[in-house]
Scaffold this motif. Structure first.
Motif, PDB file in Angstrom:
ATOM      1  N   ARG A  18      50.174 117.923  91.640  1.00 24.15           N
ATOM      2  CA  ARG A  18      51.629 117.791  91.530  1.00 24.15           C
ATOM      3  C   ARG A  18      52.126 118.448  90.245  1.00 24.15           C
ATOM      4  NH1 ARG A  18      52.978 111.604  91.952  1.00 24.15           N
ATOM      5  NH2 ARG A  18      51.194 111.571  90.534  1.00 24.15           N
ATOM      6  N   PRO A  19      53.217 119.232  90.332  1.00 25.17           N
ATOM      7  CA  PRO A  19      53.767 119.859  89.113  1.00 25.17           C
ATOM      8  C   PRO A  19      54.534 118.836  88.280  1.00 25.17           C
ATOM      9  CG  PRO A  19      55.120 120.404  91.008  1.00 25.17           C
ATOM     10  CD  PRO A  19      53.936 119.641  91.543  1.00 25.17           C
ATOM     11  N   ILE A  20      54.563 119.073  86.987  1.00 27.27           N
ATOM     12  CA  ILE A  20      55.287 118.199  86.070  1.00 27.27           C
ATOM     13  C   ILE A  20      55.798 119.051  84.916  1.00 27.27           C
ATOM     14  CG2 ILE A  20      53.181 117.561  84.827  1.00 27.27           C
ATOM     15  CD1 ILE A  20      54.460 114.808  84.350  1.00 27.27           C
ATOM     16  N   VAL A  66      64.386 126.188  78.678  1.00 27.26           N
ATOM     17  CA  VAL A  66      64.001 126.493  77.293  1.00 27.26           C
ATOM     18  C   VAL A  66      63.504 125.217  76.621  1.00 27.26           C
ATOM     19  CG1 VAL A  66      64.804 127.341  75.057  1.00 27.26           C
ATOM     20  CG2 VAL A  66      65.672 128.369  77.177  1.00 27.26           C
ATOM     21  N   GLY A  67      62.379 125.332  75.926  1.00 27.19           N
ATOM     22  CA  GLY A  67      61.829 124.174  75.238  1.00 27.19           C
ATOM     23  C   GLY A  67      60.919 123.326  76.106  1.00 27.19           C
ATOM     24  N   SER A  68      60.643 123.762  77.340  1.00 31.85           N
ATOM     25  CA  SER A  68      59.771 123.014  78.238  1.00 31.85           C
ATOM     26  C   SER A  68      58.689 123.942  78.784  1.00 31.85           C
ATOM     27  CB  SER A  68      60.558 122.395  79.394  1.00 31.85           C
ATOM     28  OG  SER A  68      61.504 121.465  78.907  1.00 31.85           O
ATOM     29  N   LYS A  69      57.658 123.347  79.417  1.00 35.50           N
ATOM     30  CA  LYS A  69      56.550 124.109  79.979  1.00 35.50           C
ATOM     31  C   LYS A  69      56.057 123.396  81.226  1.00 35.50           C
ATOM     32  CE  LYS A  69      52.042 126.124  78.787  1.00 35.50           C
ATOM     33  NZ  LYS A  69      51.014 126.263  77.719  1.00 35.50           N
ATOM     34  N   THR A  89      39.970 119.031  74.379  1.00 35.57           N
ATOM     35  CA  THR A  89      40.818 118.300  73.446  1.00 35.57           C
ATOM     36  C   THR A  89      42.001 117.732  74.215  1.00 35.57           C
ATOM     37  OG1 THR A  89      41.978 118.432  71.320  1.00 35.57           O
ATOM     38  CG2 THR A  89      42.204 120.314  72.815  1.00 35.57           C
ATOM     39  N   LEU A  90      42.794 116.965  73.550  1.00 34.40           N
ATOM     40  CA  LEU A  90      43.960 116.338  74.161  1.00 34.40           C
ATOM     41  C   LEU A  90      45.217 116.733  73.412  1.00 34.40           C
ATOM     42  CD1 LEU A  90      42.588 112.692  74.651  1.00 34.40           C
ATOM     43  CD2 LEU A  90      42.647 114.523  76.345  1.00 34.40           C
ATOM     44  N   GLU A  91      46.316 116.826  74.139  1.00 31.80           N
ATOM     45  CA  GLU A  91      47.639 117.003  73.542  1.00 31.80           C
ATOM     46  C   GLU A  91      48.563 115.956  74.143  1.00 31.80           C
ATOM     47  OE1 GLU A  91      47.783 121.819  72.633  1.00 31.80           O
ATOM     48  OE2 GLU A  91      49.024 120.957  74.218  1.00 31.80           O
ATOM     49  N   TYR A  92      49.407 115.390  73.314  1.00 36.64           N
ATOM     50  CA  TYR A  92      50.358 114.369  73.751  1.00 36.64           C
ATOM     51  C   TYR A  92      51.756 114.974  73.668  1.00 36.64           C
ATOM     52  CZ  TYR A  92      46.416 111.215  73.263  1.00 36.64           C
ATOM     53  OH  TYR A  92      45.194 110.608  73.401  1.00 36.64           O
ATOM     54  N   ARG A  93      52.448 114.994  74.820  1.00 34.56           N
ATOM     55  CA  ARG A  93      53.776 115.602  74.910  1.00 34.56           C
ATOM     56  C   ARG A  93      54.713 114.658  75.665  1.00 34.56           C
ATOM     57  NH1 ARG A  93      53.560 121.604  74.815  1.00 34.56           N
ATOM     58  NH2 ARG A  93      51.398 122.263  74.487  1.00 34.56           N
ATOM     59  N   LEU A  94      56.000 114.765  75.344  1.00 35.92           N
ATOM     60  CA  LEU A  94      57.012 114.029  76.095  1.00 35.92           C
ATOM     61  C   LEU A  94      57.294 114.731  77.415  1.00 35.92           C
ATOM     62  CD1 LEU A  94      59.597 113.076  73.335  1.00 35.92           C
ATOM     63  CD2 LEU A  94      58.046 111.525  74.542  1.00 35.92           C
ATOM     64  N   VAL A  95      57.599 113.958  78.442  1.00 34.80           N
ATOM     65  CA  VAL A  95      57.965 114.510  79.748  1.00 34.80           C
ATOM     66  C   VAL A  95      59.433 114.910  79.720  1.00 34.80           C
ATOM     67  CG1 VAL A  95      58.167 114.039  82.215  1.00 34.80           C
ATOM     68  CG2 VAL A  95      56.241 113.100  80.915  1.00 34.80           C
ATOM     69  N   ASP A  96      59.739 116.102  80.230  1.00 34.92           N
ATOM     70  CA  ASP A  96      61.123 116.565  80.341  1.00 34.92           C
ATOM     71  C   ASP A  96      61.725 115.943  81.602  1.00 34.92           C
ATOM     72  OD1 ASP A  96      63.530 117.826  80.462  1.00 34.92           O
ATOM     73  OD2 ASP A  96      62.740 119.869  80.390  1.00 34.92           O
ATOM     74  N   THR A  97      62.512 114.892  81.414  1.00 35.76           N
ATOM     75  CA  THR A  97      63.098 114.183  82.557  1.00 35.76           C
ATOM     76  C   THR A  97      64.432 114.792  82.999  1.00 35.76           C
ATOM     77  OG1 THR A  97      64.131 112.630  80.996  1.00 35.76           O
ATOM     78  CG2 THR A  97      61.986 112.027  81.917  1.00 35.76           C
ATOM     79  N   GLU A  98      64.941 115.733  82.221  1.00 35.79           N
ATOM     80  CA  GLU A  98      66.255 116.332  82.538  1.00 35.79           C
ATOM     81  C   GLU A  98      66.121 117.637  83.320  1.00 35.79           C
ATOM     82  OE1 GLU A  98      68.203 116.784  78.840  1.00 35.79           O
ATOM     83  OE2 GLU A  98      68.340 114.619  78.428  1.00 35.79           O
ATOM     84  N   GLY A  99      65.053 118.392  83.083  1.00 34.96           N
ATOM     85  CA  GLY A  99      64.881 119.670  83.756  1.00 34.96           C
ATOM     86  C   GLY A  99      64.468 119.495  85.204  1.00 34.96           C
ATOM     87  N   SER A 100      64.624 120.552  85.981  1.00 29.36           N
ATOM     88  CA  SER A 100      64.275 120.553  87.396  1.00 29.36           C
ATOM     89  C   SER A 100      62.854 121.074  87.579  1.00 29.36           C
ATOM     90  CB  SER A 100      65.260 121.420  88.187  1.00 29.36           C
ATOM     91  OG  SER A 100      64.830 121.581  89.511  1.00 29.36           O
ATOM     92  N   VAL A 101      62.009 120.239  88.147  1.00 25.88           N
ATOM     93  CA  VAL A 101      60.627 120.647  88.392  1.00 25.88           C
ATOM     94  C   VAL A 101      60.578 121.724  89.478  1.00 25.88           C
ATOM     95  CG1 VAL A 101      58.361 119.862  89.159  1.00 25.88           C
ATOM     96  CG2 VAL A 101      59.752 118.399  87.688  1.00 25.88           C
ATOM     97  N   ALA A 102      61.417 121.565  90.513  1.00 22.06           N
ATOM     98  CA  ALA A 102      61.440 122.538  91.606  1.00 22.06           C
ATOM     99  C   ALA A 102      61.835 123.919  91.098  1.00 22.06           C
ATOM    100  CB  ALA A 102      62.395 122.074  92.700  1.00 22.06           C
ATOM    101  N   ALA A 103      62.845 123.962  90.208  1.00 22.47           N
ATOM    102  CA  ALA A 103      63.265 125.250  89.649  1.00 22.47           C
ATOM    103  C   ALA A 103      62.169 125.845  88.764  1.00 22.47           C
ATOM    104  CB  ALA A 103      64.554 125.066  88.844  1.00 22.47           C
ATOM    105  N   ALA A 104      61.445 124.961  88.030  1.00 22.10           N
ATOM    106  CA  ALA A 104      60.382 125.461  87.170  1.00 22.10           C
ATOM    107  C   ALA A 104      59.255 126.073  87.982  1.00 22.10           C
ATOM    108  CB  ALA A 104      59.852 124.314  86.295  1.00 22.10           C
ATOM    109  N   VAL A 105      58.949 125.469  89.147  1.00 25.32           N
ATOM    110  CA  VAL A 105      57.900 126.021  90.014  1.00 25.32           C
ATOM    111  C   VAL A 105      58.286 127.412  90.505  1.00 25.32           C
ATOM    112  CG1 VAL A 105      56.707 125.728  92.217  1.00 25.32           C
ATOM    113  CG2 VAL A 105      57.053 123.758  90.716  1.00 25.32           C
TER     114      VAL A 105
END
Length: 618
Positions: A313-315, A302-305, A280-296
């Motif tokens: 590549r991580p996103i 909070v509120g992001s995944k 199946t597919l899910e459509y989500r907005l990209v979190d442009t404010e959070g840090s991808v490096a920190a998430a890795v």
């Protein structure tokens, strides 16, 4: 006297010829076969056929035939079930990462028959063999999903009305909201219950916090569970049909279980893969404010995944889902006009279209991602045996900037191949499962058992037919032999109609055939006895023939109509086996009316019509 017009004789002959042609494919046997489809990213071609042949030759497995089927499948035929199983083992060991195998039976009919659409009638699970599976539906998970959906909507409603709350979370089968004061709590409860009147609300206070406990009413819970079960039945049926599984039987059993029967299928692993598929597919907005490096590193805002694209590549995406697969009403595979890459064209339902339009209107110029979710099955060799494992894969297949608002129809790119686009469209079109499922019972019925049933059923039909033929021939002489001929024709017509309608023959269906043989000859018995009575009272042979058919007609119609009513009731209120019996009996009643009255009269007219007769061989 006693002559049919030419058009009537031609019509009867035409019906007989058509019946013989339609029943003809059932004379051919069915070969134990293996159906091969390409694994993800693999396309089946003529080169694949040569590759499979080489593997089987190396393993010393004799192959009867192998050919492309439906453009993207290979069908390998074998002489017997033992060689079929050996062939599957050899293919699994050598090419398990490239091809998927499914055991089946394929009718060995000539190509010219398949070219004009002729095929043998379908055989049920008790005759052909196959897979019987009982699935348990996790209805508690359906309730939890309903509460999660309500929870997201509740947050939006309170935010829109500017009602401040301390916490809003799901606890078990309830949603608990906490507020600073009783007045705010009551206002919040009023807002939440306005759009969801079925919510049961309990209010309380704990220290300086004021609580509202919201739960679904018992009536709403029953409706959600029933909908989840029915939706899963529909989804599984659509999914099996879309993926080319023939003659499936998918029915509800009790309050939370589904019974799936797939005649001809012999690979339970393949069945689990089909039924458990959740692409199946899910459509989500990209979190442009959070840090991808920190998430890795584990610090996800909070509120992001955190997700990963197909190139690794991580996103970072927003947790809030805009649209999910259960809001997709239609999907079709195609190609993008500009880039020429594989594409899935998606249509949303009313609610999904509104959410997509609102979200894209508010976020023009921002990136949106498409997440592809799939249960992916892989095969690995453990101790020399193939072992299949299933894992959930979530990949970001596309990230695009929202240029302008859109709603009900749009396209999704980023798929690896046209085959993946096609499979994704099929699964999306068949819908998402409304609740998780678990296979609790699984039985595989081998073709040998089915063949035993076929042999026994055929033997019973032949014994019944033989006894009737002997009795009619001895008792009614030439007229009895005519009745025997139309009785055989009636059996041919039943088989022809079953094949033409795509009906499935089961053991109860064979029982219906045996009963029809006995009942079909009743009409001729009534006619012949009436002819005898007319001769005894002194009528001429020609007049006796005419009177016998005319005066017996009302009794024949009455007898068949009453039996037909009983058959219709069996079909309306019976379960699967009873329905099969009723279908065969109904077809037999209709064809016997035609053969016993029209065909036998045409044969008697051809032999004795318009002649001066002193006696009749009846």
């Amino acid at each position: 006297m006693n002559r049919y017009p030419l058009w009537k004789n031609l019509l009867i002959v035409g019906v007989i010829l058509v019946s013989l042609v339609l029943a003809w494919p059932n004379l051919y046997s069915q070969d134990p076969s293996i159906e091969l489809t390409g694994a993800r990213g693999v396309t089946v071609t003529d080169a694949s056929r040569a590759e499979i042949q080489a593997v089987l030759e190396t393993a010393g497995v004799p192959l009867k035939n192998i050919a492309l089927r439906d453009g993207d499948k290979l069908l390998a035929r074998f002489a017997n079930a033992s060689e079929q199983l050996r062939g599957q083992e050899a293919i699994e060991q050598a090419l398990s990462t490239r091809y998927r195998t499914a055991l089946t039976l394929a009718a060995d009919v000539p190509r010219w028959m398949t070219a004009i659409g002729l095929k043998p009638m379908n055989l049920g699970l008790d005759l052909r063999g196959g897979i019987h599976v009982v699935i348990d539906v996790d209805l508690e998970a359906a309730l939890e999903q309903a509460l999660e959906r309500n929870l997201a909507d509740m947050r939006t409603q309170l935010r829109d009305k500017k009602i401040r709350y301390l916490t809003l979370a799901r606890e078990g089968e309830q949603v608990v909201a906490t507020f600073n004061d009783a007045e705010t709590r009551d206002a919040g409860v009023k807002v939440l219950t306005r759009n969801a009147p079925d919510l049961v609300v309990m209010t309380s206070a704990s220290g300086e916090r004021f609580l509202a406990q919201l739960s679904l009413s018992p009536t709403e819970q029953r409706q959600i569970k029933n909908f989840a079960l029915e939706q899963n039945i529909t989804t599984l049926r659509n999914r099996v049909n879309a993926l080319g599984i023939a003659e499936p039987s998918i029915a509800r059993q009790g309050e939370r279980r589904i019974v799936v029967q797939l005649p001809g299928a012999q690979d339970p692993g393949r069945l689990k893969e089909i039924l458990g598929a959740t692409a199946t597919l899910e459509y989500r907005l990209v979190d442009t404010e959070g840090s991808v490096a920190a998430a890795v590193e584990g610090k996800v805002p909070v509120g992001s995944k955190l997700y990963y694209e197909r190139d690794g590549r991580p996103i970072l995406l927003k947790r809030r889902v805009i649209v999910t697969g259960d809001q997709i009403t239609d999907a079709a595979a195609g190609f993008d006009n500009q880039s020429g890459t594989p594409t899935v064209f998606v249509n949303l339902d009313g609610q999904g279209a509104r959410r997509m339009r609102d979200m894209t209107s508010e976020n023009v110029g921002k990136p949106m991602a498409v997440v592809f979710i799939e249960n992916r099955t892989t095969t690995s060799m453990v101790d020399g045996k193939p072992v299949k494992t299933t894992r959930k894969v979530e990949e970001v297949i596309s990230v695009a900037t929202i240029r302008e608002p859109f709603g009900a129809r749009f396209q999704t790119t980023g798929l690896d191949s046209s085959a993946e686009a096609h499979n994704t469209a099929l699964l999306l079109r068949s819908g998402a499962l409304a609740a998780p499922i678990q296979i609790v019972e699984e039985r595989t019925i081998g073709p040998s058992l089915g063949q035993d049933n076929i042999d026994q059923g055929l033997f019973s039909v032949l014994i019944g037919l033989g006894l009737v033929v002997v009795f009619m021939g001895v008792y009614y002489r030439v007229f009895g032999m005519i009745a025997n001929a139309v009785l055989l024709l009636n059996l041919v017509m039943i088989i022809a109609v079953l094949g033409a309608l795509g009906a499935t023959l089961t053991m109860p269906g064979i029982a219906g055939m045996v009963l029809t043989i006995g009942m079909a000859v009743d009409a001729n018995v009534l006619i012949f006895e009436r002819i005898r009575e007319e001769i005894r009272i002194g009528n001429s042979p020609q007049a006796s023939i005419a009177a016998g058919y005319e005066k017996a007609l009302s009794s024949i119609i009455d007898a068949n109509v009453t039996t037909l009513i009983a058959a219709l009731m069996l079909f309306s209120f019976g379960t699967g086996p009873v329905k099969g019996f009723a279908v065969t009996l109904t077809i037999g009643l209709i064809t016997s009316m035609f053969t016993a009255i029209s065909c036998s009269r045409a044969a008697i007219n051809a032999l004795y019509g318009g002649k001066r007769l002193k006696t009749l061989p009846v």
